[in-house]
Design an enzyme around this catalytic site. Structure first.
Site, PDB file in Angstrom:
ATOM      1  CB  ILE A 458     -27.592  33.715  20.464  1.00 20.49           C
ATOM      2  CG1 ILE A 458     -26.960  32.368  20.841  1.00 20.49           C
ATOM      3  CG2 ILE A 458     -26.646  34.843  20.857  1.00 20.49           C
ATOM      4  CD1 ILE A 458     -25.608  32.110  20.143  1.00 20.49           C
ATOM      5  CD  GLN A 601     -28.057  25.021  22.116  1.00 16.32           C
ATOM      6  OE1 GLN A 601     -28.367  24.829  23.294  1.00 16.32           O
ATOM      7  NE2 GLN A 601     -27.142  25.885  21.770  1.00 16.32           N
ATOM      8  N   GLY A 665     -20.858  21.889  27.402  1.00 15.16           N
ATOM      9  CA  GLY A 665     -21.306  22.698  26.266  1.00 15.16           C
ATOM     10  C   GLY A 665     -21.906  21.856  25.162  1.00 15.16           C
ATOM     11  CD  GLU A 668     -20.264  26.316  18.369  1.00 19.71           C
ATOM     12  OE1 GLU A 668     -20.269  26.360  17.136  1.00 19.71           O
ATOM     13  OE2 GLU A 668     -20.249  27.321  19.088  1.00 19.71           O
TER      14      GLU A 668
HETATM   15 MO1  MOS Z   1     -20.509  29.890  17.618  1.00 20.98          MO
HETATM   16  S1  MOS Z   1     -20.306  29.629  15.590  1.00 20.98           S
HETATM   17  O1  MOS Z   1     -18.854  29.796  18.019  1.00 20.98           O
HETATM   18  O2  MOS Z   1     -21.080  31.498  17.638  1.00 20.98           O
END
Ligand code: MOS
Length: 708
Positions: A458, A601, A665, A668
């Site tokens: 993405i 990121q 990860g 976020e």
């Molecule tokens: Mo992320 S907001 O969990 O796609």
């Protein structure tokens, strides 16, 4: 410590910058007709009549879908979260402004758009509730769900013996993701087989949803999403539009392409719900927390119980013997919200990390020292050990690099004749999640290797991560690895969300590569299911259902990524303009597979945090429950001139307790806490405590805003 040059440039970078990368709506589908959506102009009521006469008279128009002619042909997509869904053309009911009420199909985009404006929709209108304070808003305690409240000890006992307490309300606004790529859908039938090109964070999930909605077998549906122009959560769940495009294509016997407008994207997909928070903290004379109470309210649609419940993280941040959290949902006549970068932590950590700043000041402690005194040795809710927790290491490294000790703790004490300067900091945290996935690895005749996995890039660099993991396992250069993703014909991988995807796909790819070496064959297929997931998790994944191992839901350890955010703002003494002088994020997130893209990121998270802190807010017209700034000129996001110096430090962390590859990860956490660090810096600069986002100059001009 500037731009990290370690790591692998994106293997799909050339395709992207030369235009060779095909995003779903770029697919050259033969003889496609074009769809244009008609969306509701009311927020609550019923469609009593749809007059399509004038629309059908437009040259080139082929069809107009309404609830009257296609309503029975699909069921609504399964909701994200509990409760029900808002319907679209399945019924005459209108749940929110901007709901799909008709779809025009024509030979050209222009004809479809013209005809859409000639569809006459007559409504039976009821007064809508737009937000928390609207008459008719339905307040409900959050229903039992996957999220859990914390009830540890007795909070009253803490408050009765506290030296310092904080009792404050915080508020975050509606926000929309606004990925540059719009929410497109193209559908083509070949006999009974349907192909869908749509940007998606979960192609298997989208396939399952559309098959269910249309009442057909999943084997009849293929979903392709090879390149995605930004998602941030907005392309995670299936939405209503896809099934209607499929039905339109079926009726017409021809492929149909839908490219909704940016404004329509505000209402036909999800967004970040506005939230309210009541924070109560109590500390003893040593600055140790004795009670923590966090109650949250989240807006949702009428039928959905969707909520993010970020109290699961705020309850775990600091050592405290008495903890109580509650979450409530508030039903209004709005579209259903959904995931948006760090869905729970972005709003909930804003409340906690501002409250901690306020508590530090009350205690006369440095905010970093307050956090040091409340560093827990185990998860304060479950008592489980941490898999690895380097929060204080992040603060300490960050403080040194940021020259935090140059901060005079007195608010309003720093700056020059024209500008007040302020330093703010906040903690960041995000659970280390991982999902099941499968992968196939094939040796090619030229010695290169092909990896196939229905993962999703993405914009995060997932293609490159797969090439690096496979290259490392097989002892070849990543340039010798070709990667196929984003296609339900490939082995399944979970939803690219929740900062889970690198861990998810890396474990499956690694396993397939190891098997290839061990077996000595030309091809290997492997499935990987994280240890604490039920046995049927892989089977469910094949059928498009998501299971995820959450870092705060495990039975052996609590596994989180951590970080510390530092911000320096300056506020103009006369105009109260707020500028970001510099920012630093320090993160410990386990193994960083590709430092080059990881740096980007994290930096993207920090920059987005400027948006969340100072700019972003979807305005709602209270009378009609309608978004009024549903475009990129009025929905403000940071541009280059808004971004000062941004730096990122990635602390090395070897966390084998999290998973075999030690990948926690990073997607976020970059944004988490930035909004609080900004609000704290604004307080330090000005002495004005603004508890409602975004923090804007008008908050600093007037006397009556901000302090709730
Ligand atoms: Mo992320 S907001 O969990 O796609």
């Amino acid at each position: 410590m500037n731009l990290s040059t370690n790591g692998q440039v994106r293997i799909d970078g050339l395709a992207k910058v030369t235009g060779a990368a095909r995003y779903p709506s770029d697919e050259p589908v033969e003889n496609a007709a074009y769809a244009y959506l008609v969306t509701s102009r009311i927020a609550r009521g019923k469609v009593t009549r749809v007059d399509t006469t004038q629309a059908l008279a437009v040259d080139g128009v082929r069809d107009v879908l309404t609830h009257e002619n296609v309503g029975s042909e699909a069921t609504p997509p399964p909701p994200q979260g509990a409760g029900g869904s808002t319907t679209t053309m399945e019924s005459d009911r209108v749940w929110h402004d901007g709901q799909i009420v008709a779809m025009v199909v024509a030979d050209t985009y222009g004809a479809a758009r013209e005809a859409a404006r000639k569809v006459i929709v007559v409504y039976d209108v009821e007064a809508p509730s737009a937000s928390f304070d609207s008459p008719g808003a339905g307040y409900m305690p959050r229903q039992p769900s996957e999220h859990k409240d914390a009830d540890v000890g007795d909070i009253d006992s803490g408050f009765s013996r506290a030296t310092a307490t904080i009792d404050a309300w915080y508020e975050t606004p509606t926000q929309h993701h606004n990925p540059i790529e719009l929410f497109t859908t193209t559908c083509a039938w070949d006999g009974d087989t349907l192909t869908i090109w749509e940007p998606s964070q979960f192609v298997y999930g989208l396939r399952a949803s559309v098959a269910k909605q249309l009442g057909i077998d999943q084997a009849q549906v293929r979903v392709l999403s090879r390149f995605i122009g930004g998602a941030f959560g907005s392309k995670g769940g299936a939405t209503a539009r896809t099934a209607w495009v499929a039905i339109a294509a079926h009726r017409l016997g021809r492929a149909v392409k839908l490219v909704p407008t940016r404004g329509q994207g505000f209402t036909i997909v999800t967004y970040r719900a506005p939230t309210r928070h009541h924070m109560r903290l109590a500390a003893d004379a040593d600055g140790r927390l004795v009670s923590l109470c966090h109650e949250g309210w989240e807006l949702t649609s009428r039928p959905s119980d969707y909520n993010v419940s970020g109290t699961e993280t705020t309850a775990r941040m600091y050592a405290c013997p008495n903890i109580r959290t509650r979450v409530n949902v508030v039903h209004t006549d709005r579209n259903t919200p959904g995931f948006m970068r760090a869905p729970p932590e972005t709003p909930y950590m804003f409340a906690l990390e501002c409250a901690m700043d306020e508590l530090a000041e009350k205690l006369g402690l440095d905010p970093i020292e307050l956090r040091r005194r409340n560093e827990p040795t185990a998860d304060p809710v479950s008592g489980l050990p941490w898999s690895g927790r380097q929060l204080m290491a992040c603060f300490e490294q960050g403080a040194q690099h940021f020259r935090w000790n140059a901060r005079d703790p007195r608010p309003g004490s720093m700056g020059d004749a024209e500008w007040e300067h302020g330093f703010g900091c906040a903690a960041a945290a995000y659970p280390a999640n991982i999902a099941p996935a499968a992968a196939r690895v094939t040796r090619q005749s030229d010695g290169s290797v092909r990896v196939q996995i229905a993962g999703h890039d993405i914009g995060t660099g997932a293609y490159t991560v797969v090439a690096m993991i496979a290259g490392e396992a097989l002892g070849i250069d990543p340039s010798r690895v070709s990667v196929e993703m984003g296609d339900t014909d490939l082995p399944p991988a979970g939803l690219a969300a929740g900062s889970s995807h690198t861990a998810t796909i890396s474990h499956a790819v690694r396993k397939a590569c190891d098997q290839l070496i061990r077996s000595g064959s030309m091809e290997a297929y492997a499935e990987h299911t994280p240890a604490s997931l039920p046995d049927d998790a892989m089977k469910k994944l094949h059928s498009g259902q998501m299971s995820i191992e959450r870092g705060h839901g495990r039975k052996d350890v609590t596994s989180y990524s951590f970080g510390a955010q530092f911000v320096e703002v300056r506020v103009h003494r006369r105009t109260r303009e707020i500028r970001i002088e510099r920012m630093l994020g320090v993160f410990a997130c386990g193994r960083i597979v590709n430092p080059l893209t990881a740096y980007s990121q994290f930096m993207g998270g920090l920059v987005w945090g400027i948006g969340a802190g100072l700019l972003e807010k979807t305005d709602v017209d209270e009378r009609v429950a309608r978004y009024t700034n549903d475009n990129l000129s009025e929905y403000h996001i940071p541009v280059n001139a808004d971004v000062g110096r941004v730096e990122v430090i990635m602390l090395p962390e070897d966390d084998q307790a999290t998973n075999a590859l030690g990948i926690k990860g990073i997607g976020e956490i970059g944004i988490v806490g930035v909004n609080a660090a900004i609000a704290n810096a604004v307080y330090h600069a000005t002495g004005r405590r603004i508890r409602r986002l975004p923090v804007r100059m008008e908050d600093l001009l007037s006397e009556d805003r901000g302090a709730s």
